[in-house]
Design a protein around this motif. Structure first.
Motif, PDB file in Angstrom:
ATOM      1  N   ARG A 172       0.818  -1.217   0.000  1.00 46.05           N
ATOM      2  CA  ARG A 172       0.000   0.000   0.000  1.00 46.05           C
ATOM      3  C   ARG A 172       0.855   1.272   0.000  1.00 46.05           C
ATOM      4  O   ARG A 172       0.331   2.381  -0.066  1.00 46.05           O
ATOM      5  N   GLY A 173       2.150   1.110   0.124  1.00 42.63           N
ATOM      6  CA  GLY A 173       3.033   2.263   0.161  1.00 42.63           C
ATOM      7  C   GLY A 173       3.060   2.970   1.492  1.00 42.63           C
ATOM      8  O   GLY A 173       3.583   4.093   1.597  1.00 42.63           O
ATOM      9  N   GLU A 174       2.507   2.341   2.516  1.00 40.58           N
ATOM     10  CA  GLU A 174       2.446   2.956   3.844  1.00 40.58           C
ATOM     11  C   GLU A 174       3.788   2.822   4.559  1.00 40.58           C
ATOM     12  O   GLU A 174       4.670   2.063   4.143  1.00 40.58           O
ATOM     13  N   THR A 175       3.931   3.526   5.662  1.00 41.04           N
ATOM     14  CA  THR A 175       5.186   3.519   6.409  1.00 41.04           C
ATOM     15  C   THR A 175       5.384   2.193   7.137  1.00 41.04           C
ATOM     16  O   THR A 175       4.482   1.712   7.826  1.00 41.04           O
ATOM     17  N   LEU A 176       6.566   1.642   6.967  1.00 41.21           N
ATOM     18  CA  LEU A 176       6.952   0.442   7.712  1.00 41.21           C
ATOM     19  C   LEU A 176       8.032   0.825   8.704  1.00 41.21           C
ATOM     20  O   LEU A 176       9.069   1.385   8.318  1.00 41.21           O
ATOM     21  N   GLU A 177       7.789   0.524   9.958  1.00 41.94           N
ATOM     22  CA  GLU A 177       8.777   0.806  10.999  1.00 41.94           C
ATOM     23  C   GLU A 177       9.651  -0.426  11.219  1.00 41.94           C
ATOM     24  O   GLU A 177       9.144  -1.541  11.370  1.00 41.94           O
ATOM     25  N   LEU A 178      10.956  -0.198  11.245  1.00 39.12           N
ATOM     26  CA  LEU A 178      11.919  -1.272  11.474  1.00 39.12           C
ATOM     27  C   LEU A 178      12.651  -1.034  12.789  1.00 39.12           C
ATOM     28  O   LEU A 178      12.787   0.108  13.230  1.00 39.12           O
ATOM     29  N   PRO A 179      13.154  -2.105  13.405  1.00 35.18           N
ATOM     30  CA  PRO A 179      13.909  -1.939  14.655  1.00 35.18           C
ATOM     31  C   PRO A 179      15.292  -1.341  14.414  1.00 35.18           C
ATOM     32  O   PRO A 179      15.933  -1.613  13.385  1.00 35.18           O
ATOM     33  N   ASN A 180      15.725  -0.539  15.355  1.00 36.78           N
ATOM     34  CA  ASN A 180      17.069   0.059  15.322  1.00 36.78           C
ATOM     35  C   ASN A 180      17.247   0.866  14.030  1.00 36.78           C
ATOM     36  O   ASN A 180      16.407   1.678  13.684  1.00 36.78           O
ATOM     37  N   PHE A 181      18.340   0.628  13.303  1.00 33.49           N
ATOM     38  CA  PHE A 181      18.551   1.328  12.035  1.00 33.49           C
ATOM     39  C   PHE A 181      18.294   0.420  10.834  1.00 33.49           C
ATOM     40  O   PHE A 181      18.636   0.776   9.705  1.00 33.49           O
ATOM     41  N   GLY A 182      17.734  -0.770  11.079  1.00 36.42           N
ATOM     42  CA  GLY A 182      17.462  -1.691   9.982  1.00 36.42           C
ATOM     43  C   GLY A 182      18.706  -2.283   9.355  1.00 36.42           C
ATOM     44  O   GLY A 182      18.673  -2.759   8.218  1.00 36.42           O
ATOM     45  N   MET A 183      19.805  -2.293  10.091  1.00 31.20           N
ATOM     46  CA  MET A 183      21.068  -2.763   9.525  1.00 31.20           C
ATOM     47  C   MET A 183      21.395  -4.210   9.909  1.00 31.20           C
ATOM     48  O   MET A 183      22.422  -4.747   9.480  1.00 31.20           O
ATOM     49  N   GLU A 184      20.569  -4.848  10.726  1.00 30.73           N
ATOM     50  CA  GLU A 184      20.770  -6.268  10.988  1.00 30.73           C
ATOM     51  C   GLU A 184      20.495  -7.055   9.702  1.00 30.73           C
ATOM     52  O   GLU A 184      19.790  -6.583   8.803  1.00 30.73           O
ATOM     53  N   THR A 185      21.039  -8.264   9.618  1.00 31.19           N
ATOM     54  CA  THR A 185      20.945  -9.034   8.385  1.00 31.19           C
ATOM     55  C   THR A 185      20.131 -10.307   8.564  1.00 31.19           C
ATOM     56  O   THR A 185      20.058 -10.885   9.658  1.00 31.19           O
ATOM     57  N   ILE A 186      19.539 -10.724   7.470  1.00 30.31           N
ATOM     58  CA  ILE A 186      18.915 -12.041   7.365  1.00 30.31           C
ATOM     59  C   ILE A 186      19.396 -12.664   6.062  1.00 30.31           C
ATOM     60  O   ILE A 186      19.843 -11.960   5.158  1.00 30.31           O
ATOM     61  N   HIS A 187      19.322 -13.985   5.980  1.00 34.89           N
ATOM     62  CA  HIS A 187      19.927 -14.666   4.828  1.00 34.89           C
ATOM     63  C   HIS A 187      18.987 -15.760   4.333  1.00 34.89           C
ATOM     64  O   HIS A 187      18.918 -16.847   4.886  1.00 34.89           O
ATOM     65  N   HIS A 188      18.269 -15.438   3.250  1.00 37.89           N
ATOM     66  CA  HIS A 188      17.292 -16.361   2.685  1.00 37.89           C
ATOM     67  C   HIS A 188      17.953 -17.429   1.815  1.00 37.89           C
ATOM     68  O   HIS A 188      19.094 -17.293   1.385  1.00 37.89           O
ATOM     69  N   ILE A 189      17.149 -18.442   1.509  1.00 39.36           N
ATOM     70  CA  ILE A 189      17.504 -19.437   0.502  1.00 39.36           C
ATOM     71  C   ILE A 189      16.207 -20.045  -0.033  1.00 39.36           C
ATOM     72  O   ILE A 189      15.304 -20.357   0.732  1.00 39.36           O
ATOM     73  N   HIS A 190      16.121 -20.165  -1.344  1.00 42.92           N
ATOM     74  CA  HIS A 190      14.945 -20.816  -1.929  1.00 42.92           C
ATOM     75  C   HIS A 190      15.045 -22.319  -1.673  1.00 42.92           C
ATOM     76  O   HIS A 190      16.119 -22.918  -1.816  1.00 42.92           O
ATOM     77  N   ALA A 191      13.914 -22.930  -1.311  1.00 41.99           N
ATOM     78  CA  ALA A 191      13.915 -24.370  -1.017  1.00 41.99           C
ATOM     79  C   ALA A 191      14.401 -25.191  -2.203  1.00 41.99           C
ATOM     80  O   ALA A 191      15.039 -26.240  -2.028  1.00 41.99           O
ATOM     81  N   ASP A 192      14.116 -24.717  -3.415  1.00 38.52           N
ATOM     82  CA  ASP A 192      14.570 -25.451  -4.591  1.00 38.52           C
ATOM     83  C   ASP A 192      16.078 -25.407  -4.729  1.00 38.52           C
ATOM     84  O   ASP A 192      16.696 -26.339  -5.255  1.00 38.52           O
ATOM     85  N   ASP A 193      16.705 -24.328  -4.250  1.00 44.00           N
ATOM     86  CA  ASP A 193      18.172 -24.257  -4.285  1.00 44.00           C
ATOM     87  C   ASP A 193      18.802 -25.178  -3.243  1.00 44.00           C
ATOM     88  O   ASP A 193      19.916 -25.668  -3.449  1.00 44.00           O
ATOM     89  N   ILE A 194      18.100 -25.416  -2.131  1.00 47.31           N
ATOM     90  CA  ILE A 194      18.569 -26.427  -1.181  1.00 47.31           C
ATOM     91  C   ILE A 194      18.494 -27.803  -1.828  1.00 47.31           C
ATOM     92  O   ILE A 194      19.424 -28.620  -1.728  1.00 47.31           O
ATOM     93  N   ALA A 195      17.380 -28.068  -2.510  1.00 49.79           N
ATOM     94  CA  ALA A 195      17.229 -29.349  -3.211  1.00 49.79           C
ATOM     95  C   ALA A 195      18.343 -29.536  -4.228  1.00 49.79           C
ATOM     96  O   ALA A 195      18.926 -30.629  -4.347  1.00 49.79           O
ATOM     97  N   ALA A 196      18.663 -28.472  -4.955  1.00 49.76           N
ATOM     98  CA  ALA A 196      19.737 -28.555  -5.948  1.00 49.76           C
ATOM     99  C   ALA A 196      21.077 -28.846  -5.288  1.00 49.76           C
ATOM    100  O   ALA A 196      21.888 -29.628  -5.814  1.00 49.76           O
ATOM    101  N   LEU A 197      21.330 -28.227  -4.128  1.00 51.41           N
ATOM    102  CA  LEU A 197      22.596 -28.464  -3.422  1.00 51.41           C
ATOM    103  C   LEU A 197      22.681 -29.905  -2.911  1.00 51.41           C
ATOM    104  O   LEU A 197      23.750 -30.529  -2.968  1.00 51.41           O
ATOM    105  N   LEU A 198      21.586 -30.438  -2.414  1.00 51.17           N
ATOM    106  CA  LEU A 198      21.568 -31.838  -1.976  1.00 51.17           C
ATOM    107  C   LEU A 198      21.935 -32.768  -3.137  1.00 51.17           C
ATOM    108  O   LEU A 198      22.723 -33.711  -2.971  1.00 51.17           O
ATOM    109  N   ILE A 199      21.391 -32.494  -4.296  1.00 52.76           N
ATOM    110  CA  ILE A 199      21.685 -33.341  -5.455  1.00 52.76           C
ATOM    111  C   ILE A 199      23.130 -33.154  -5.910  1.00 52.76           C
ATOM    112  O   ILE A 199      23.813 -34.121  -6.290  1.00 52.76           O
ATOM    113  N   LEU A 200      23.637 -31.928  -5.842  1.00 50.91           N
ATOM    114  CA  LEU A 200      25.051 -31.714  -6.147  1.00 50.91           C
ATOM    115  C   LEU A 200      25.949 -32.489  -5.181  1.00 50.91           C
ATOM    116  O   LEU A 200      26.979 -33.049  -5.586  1.00 50.91           O
TER     117      LEU A 200
END
Length: 317
Positions: free
Chosen positions: A184-212
């Motif tokens: 909606r383009g509304e304001t989203l409030e984040l904790p602190n300065f929003g500089m903490e990190t998260i690290h995603h992975i697509h489940a299909d890429d995990i499947a590909a790594l298992l096969i590799l």
């Protein structure tokens, strides 16, 4: 081709892994509790042998490991092992019978990020029962591989994304309302300065790594690999990218943790703390070098999940 036993076959990873294995010509045995279906339909499931087992009950009876061993898999992939005792019971039964054992761990074995990007072989200081147990399982399996030549490989996923479920959002939790605020383009409030990190992975890429890992047996046995995207995201960058995905300029606000937390549900605040306290930023150089691992970006993974959620009416965009 191999006979592959997949434990927890209809979950996030199994939804993508099992059809990949079938299409490669493997004989697949899907072990589940029988209470759920794959997140996505695929005709490959008609070629799968389905086995219904209650792992908790069989482990209490001391027979889960032998039950899996009796399925005579050349390869066993365990997606749902969460304690050291559980890992021991299964591997003791598989010794001398299985050609390759692949265990799904977690990047939470690292605890707080120290060196970034974090390689797999740094000293680990996990916190929380989940991370501590998974780190203990990893240490046990790697020791077993070195001392007794047990053919184990550990895959450590980040925050798993895919079609059919809510991805970890830019606020660090799983409430889909966050994406609707952005849409909606509304304001989203984040904790602190929003500089903490998260690290995603697509489940299909995990499947590909298992096969590799299966394909490159000599390079993967006795090793642990991160299954994450090529780069972690700061909350701030992730949120900004999502605003642009929905056709808006970023509209962000920031607040100290305690203030921000007071405006969240208890569940959302707890989930955010679990993720940003660790602020993972993990390296995939080992997987690239030894296995040829080449996953999609975090944003591409999230956008695939969002497309499904929007198309299925889960997010009102």
């Amino acid at each position: 081709m191999a006979r592959v036993v997949v434990i927890g076959a209809t979950g996030h990873i199994g939804t993508y892994l099992v059809p990949r294995l079938v299409r490669l010509g493997h004989e697949v045995v899907a072990v589940t509790r029988g209470t759920s279906k794959p997140y996505l339909p695929d005709p490959a499931w008609s070629e799968v042998e389905n086995i219904t087992l209650d792992r908790d009950t069989l482990e209490r009876q001391g027979s889960f490991g032998s039950t899996i061993a009796n399925l005579q898999g050349d390869v066993v992939i365990d997606n749902i092992c969460f304690t050291l005792d559980s890992a021991r019971q299964l591997t003791e039964a598989l010794k001398g019978t299985v050609q390759h054992f692949l265990h799904i761990g977690t990047i939470w074995t690292h605890g707080h990020s120290e060196v970034v990007p974090t390689p797999e072989d740094v000293t680990k200081r996990p916190f929380g029962d989940y991370g501590i147990q998974k780190a203990a399982i990893e240490a046990y399996l790697l020791d077993l591989a070195r001392r007794e030549v047990f053919p184990a490989t550990i895959i450590h996923p980040g925050h798993i994304v895919g079609q059919g479920w809510a991805p970890l959002n830019p606020a660090g939790h799983f409430d889909l309302a966050t994406f609707e605020t952005i849409a909606r383009g509304e304001t989203l409030e984040l904790p602190n300065f929003g500089m903490e990190t998260i690290h995603h992975i697509h489940a299909d890429d995990i499947a590909a790594l298992l096969i590799l890992a299966m394909t490159n047996w000599n390079a993967s046995v006795g090793e642990a690999f991160h299954a994450v995207s090529p780069g972690a995201l700061t909350l701030r960058h992730y949120a900004s990218a999502m605003y642009r995905y929905f056709g808006h300029q970023p509209n962000l606000a920031f607040a100290p943790w305690d203030d921000w937390k007071s405006r969240q549900t208890e569940q959302s605040a707890a989930a955010t703390w679990e993720h940003i306290a660790r602020s993972p930023n993990c390296s995939i150089e080992k997987g690239k070098r030894l296995l040829g691992y080449a996953p999609r970006s975090s944003l591409a993974a999230v956008e695939d999940a969002l497309g499904w959620l929007i198309a299925n009416g889960k997010i009102k965009a």
